[in-house]
Structure formats: structure tokens, C-alpha cells
Design a protein around this motif. Structure first.
Motif, PDB file in Angstrom:
ATOM      1  N   SER A 192       0.824  -1.210   0.000  1.00 49.63           N
ATOM      2  CA  SER A 192       0.000   0.000   0.000  1.00 49.63           C
ATOM      3  C   SER A 192       0.858   1.261   0.000  1.00 49.63           C
ATOM      4  O   SER A 192       0.575   2.228  -0.725  1.00 49.63           O
ATOM      5  N   SER A 193       1.929   1.282   0.813  1.00 44.95           N
ATOM      6  CA  SER A 193       2.828   2.441   0.832  1.00 44.95           C
ATOM      7  C   SER A 193       3.536   2.589  -0.511  1.00 44.95           C
ATOM      8  O   SER A 193       3.664   3.694  -1.053  1.00 44.95           O
ATOM      9  N   LEU A 194       3.990   1.472  -1.037  1.00 48.02           N
ATOM     10  CA  LEU A 194       4.629   1.471  -2.347  1.00 48.02           C
ATOM     11  C   LEU A 194       3.674   2.026  -3.407  1.00 48.02           C
ATOM     12  O   LEU A 194       4.049   2.825  -4.257  1.00 48.02           O
ATOM     13  N   GLY A 195       2.411   1.586  -3.318  1.00 53.01           N
ATOM     14  CA  GLY A 195       1.406   2.006  -4.296  1.00 53.01           C
ATOM     15  C   GLY A 195       1.066   3.476  -4.211  1.00 53.01           C
ATOM     16  O   GLY A 195       0.818   4.130  -5.238  1.00 53.01           O
ATOM     17  N   GLU A 196       1.051   4.030  -2.999  1.00 50.69           N
ATOM     18  CA  GLU A 196       0.764   5.462  -2.864  1.00 50.69           C
ATOM     19  C   GLU A 196       1.845   6.299  -3.526  1.00 50.69           C
ATOM     20  O   GLU A 196       1.560   7.301  -4.182  1.00 50.69           O
ATOM     21  N   ILE A 197       3.098   5.895  -3.333  1.00 50.23           N
ATOM     22  CA  ILE A 197       4.191   6.606  -4.000  1.00 50.23           C
ATOM     23  C   ILE A 197       4.064   6.454  -5.512  1.00 50.23           C
ATOM     24  O   ILE A 197       4.233   7.413  -6.282  1.00 50.23           O
ATOM     25  N   GLY A 198       3.776   5.237  -5.954  1.00 45.18           N
ATOM     26  CA  GLY A 198       3.611   4.985  -7.385  1.00 45.18           C
ATOM     27  C   GLY A 198       2.489   5.794  -7.994  1.00 45.18           C
ATOM     28  O   GLY A 198       2.604   6.300  -9.118  1.00 45.18           O
ATOM     29  N   LEU A 199       1.397   5.944  -7.252  1.00 45.47           N
ATOM     30  CA  LEU A 199       0.264   6.729  -7.747  1.00 45.47           C
ATOM     31  C   LEU A 199       0.643   8.200  -7.898  1.00 45.47           C
ATOM     32  O   LEU A 199       0.263   8.851  -8.875  1.00 45.47           O
ATOM     33  N   GLN A 200       1.417   8.713  -6.942  1.00 42.73           N
ATOM     34  CA  GLN A 200       1.912  10.095  -7.049  1.00 42.73           C
ATOM     35  C   GLN A 200       2.757  10.268  -8.306  1.00 42.73           C
ATOM     36  O   GLN A 200       2.615  11.258  -9.034  1.00 42.73           O
ATOM     37  N   LEU A 201       3.638   9.297  -8.552  1.00 40.03           N
ATOM     38  CA  LEU A 201       4.498   9.368  -9.733  1.00 40.03           C
ATOM     39  C   LEU A 201       3.692   9.277 -11.019  1.00 40.03           C
ATOM     40  O   LEU A 201       3.945  10.011 -11.984  1.00 40.03           O
ATOM     41  N   LEU A 202       2.715   8.392 -11.034  1.00 44.40           N
ATOM     42  CA  LEU A 202       1.875   8.226 -12.226  1.00 44.40           C
ATOM     43  C   LEU A 202       1.084   9.494 -12.514  1.00 44.40           C
ATOM     44  O   LEU A 202       0.991   9.940 -13.669  1.00 44.40           O
ATOM     45  N   ASN A 203       0.523  10.101 -11.476  1.00 42.39           N
ATOM     46  CA  ASN A 203      -0.250  11.334 -11.656  1.00 42.39           C
ATOM     47  C   ASN A 203       0.635  12.494 -12.098  1.00 42.39           C
ATOM     48  O   ASN A 203       0.148  13.477 -12.670  1.00 42.39           O
TER      49      ASN A 203
END
Length: 237
Positions: A192-203
Motif C-alpha cells: 500500500s505504501s509502495l502504491g501510494e508513492i507509485g500513484l503520485q508518480l503516475l499522476n
């Protein structure tokens, strides 16, 4: 935006589904089974329990290490296969970044430590700047004594997080002051933490080149070190 995140850098296998407005679900299993056995089963169950399929996923996030050589390769291969099959983007995130994100609200230095064996750790130093992680050093491979010396010189409060906490807690308490330790539940590498960072990068418009992205190892594998040693002996070095 729906993100499927996979963390396989440590003994724990973790997968999560994240949308822009929050976490849909996360499965983490810290059991002595190979990630090759666990990951696809965890992914399938998480999708089914949310009445979703792989076609509903907009992008994939995967840990790129450092960490377990085998775990990283399995996780990367699994997610690359899903990306190729669905033609969806891939975002790779450091496992150290993910661990640090677990303690994002700490006001001092956030120091993830992952056990690298033989009294060594994989680590990086971070601070919360405007609600985002800012690296103070590059991802590194230190002995535990070197780590304590470097952080002592920085003269700031430090919180340690990661699987190295349990192993090196006594040493750090004996050799440092003004230190804190993450709760056991936060010392797992979480998808989940990994995914939140990834979502920031994707956006922000970032994604990895599927053919070029590789794990971060920081040091040679045991097999490579043993091979180098044999070569040194055979060459009379």
C-alpha cells in the motif's frame, strides 16, 4: 485511477489495490513460502474480493529493491508479465522509499534499515518535506556501525523502520541517542505504501520503460561473491 501494487523485496509478500481516493484492500503474508507460490494467488484473491479483474487495473507498481535477490526478480517478472499482457504502464519504486513512507509523519530523519546479513543493512535517509519524502543520501549499503556513526554526526532525532529493527535494535540503543523505532506493523514493507508513492508518480506523468527497468541490488549476490572468491584463488590473488 486503479493501481495494483506488489512488494516482494523481503520475506513478506504484499499486494494492494489503490485508487485516487484511498486503499481498496491489501493482503500481506509473512510466511515461509516462496513468492513464486504466493504472489499470483494473492493478486487473484484480492481482485476477486473486490469484484475486479486484471482488465480493470490502470497501472502496476512494483518494488525494485534493494532486498532479497530472488524475491525482487520474482516480483519484477510477475508485474512485467501483467503489464505486457494488459498493455498497462509500470512504475517501479524503491523498497526503502516504501518503508520510509510508513513513517512519513515523523519530524526527524526517517531511516529504513533492511537486513543485508553479516552486520550490514540497506538504507537511505529521508525527511518529510511538504508531505513528501526527500532523500538526504542515495540508497546505500552500510555496516551497522557505519550507519550509527553517520546518523550520530547528523545530530537529529531518528526513527528506524524495517526488518533490520528487530535484529539491530539493541546495538542502536547502545550506540545512539534520541532514536525511535517503528511499530512492528509498520516495519513490514507494505504494498500500500509502495502504491501510494507509485500513484503520485503516475499522476505526475512518470512511468518506467518496461524493457529497461531492473531491480536495485546495491551489492553482489552470494553466488557472485563466491564465484569472485574462487576466481581470486584460482588466479593466485
Amino acid at each position: 485511477m486503479l493501481i495494483l501494487s506488489v512488494e516482494s523485496a523481503t520475506s513478506a509478500a504484499s499486494v494492494a489495490l489503490i485508487k485516487d481516493d484511498g486503499l481498496l484492500g491489501e493482503y500481506t503474508l509473512n510466511y515461509k513460502k516462496q513468492h513464486s507460490v504466493l504472489l499470483m494467488s494473492l493478486i487473484d484473491n484480492l481482485l476477486k474480493d473486490n469484484a475486479l479483474t486484471i482488465k480493470d487495473v490502470d497501472a502496476f507498481v512494483v518494488s525494485k529493491g534493494p532486498g532479497s535477490f530472488t524475491g525482487l526478480r520474482i516480483g519484477m517478472a510477475t508485474v512485467k508479465g501483467l503489464c505486457m499482457g494488459s498493455n498497462k504502464p509500470l512504475i517501479s519504486v524503491s523498497s526503502l522509499d516504501g518503508l520510509a513512507f510508513n513513517e512519513l509523519n515523523f519530524s526527524g530523519i526517517i531511516c529504513p534499515i533492511m537486513d543485508a546479513l553479516r552486520e550490514n543493512v540497506y538504507t537511505c535517509f529521508y525527511k518529510n518535506v511538504g508531505g513528501k519524502l526527500e532523500k538526504l543520501i542515495d540508497h546505500s549499503h552500510f555496516s551497522i556501525s557505519e550507519l550509527a556513526e553517520k546518523l550520530t554526526e547528523m545530530n537529529e532525532p531518528v526513527i528506524f523502520v524495517g526488518d533490520g529493527v528487530e535484529k539491530y535494535r539493541t546495538y542502536l540503543e547502545e550506540h545512539m541517542q534520541n532514536i525511535y523505532f517503528a511499530a512492528n506493523s509498520n516495519s513490514f514493507a507494505k504494498a500500500s505504501s509502495l502504491g501510494e508513492i507509485g500513484l503520485q508518480l503516475l499522476n505526475a506523468g512518470f512511468s518506467d520503460d518496461l524493457n529497461a527497468v531492473t531491480p536495485i541490488y546495491l551489492r553482489k549476490s552470494q553466488a557472485e561473491r563466491e564465484y569472485d572468491k574462487k576466481m581470486e584463488l584460482s588466479n593466485g590473488i
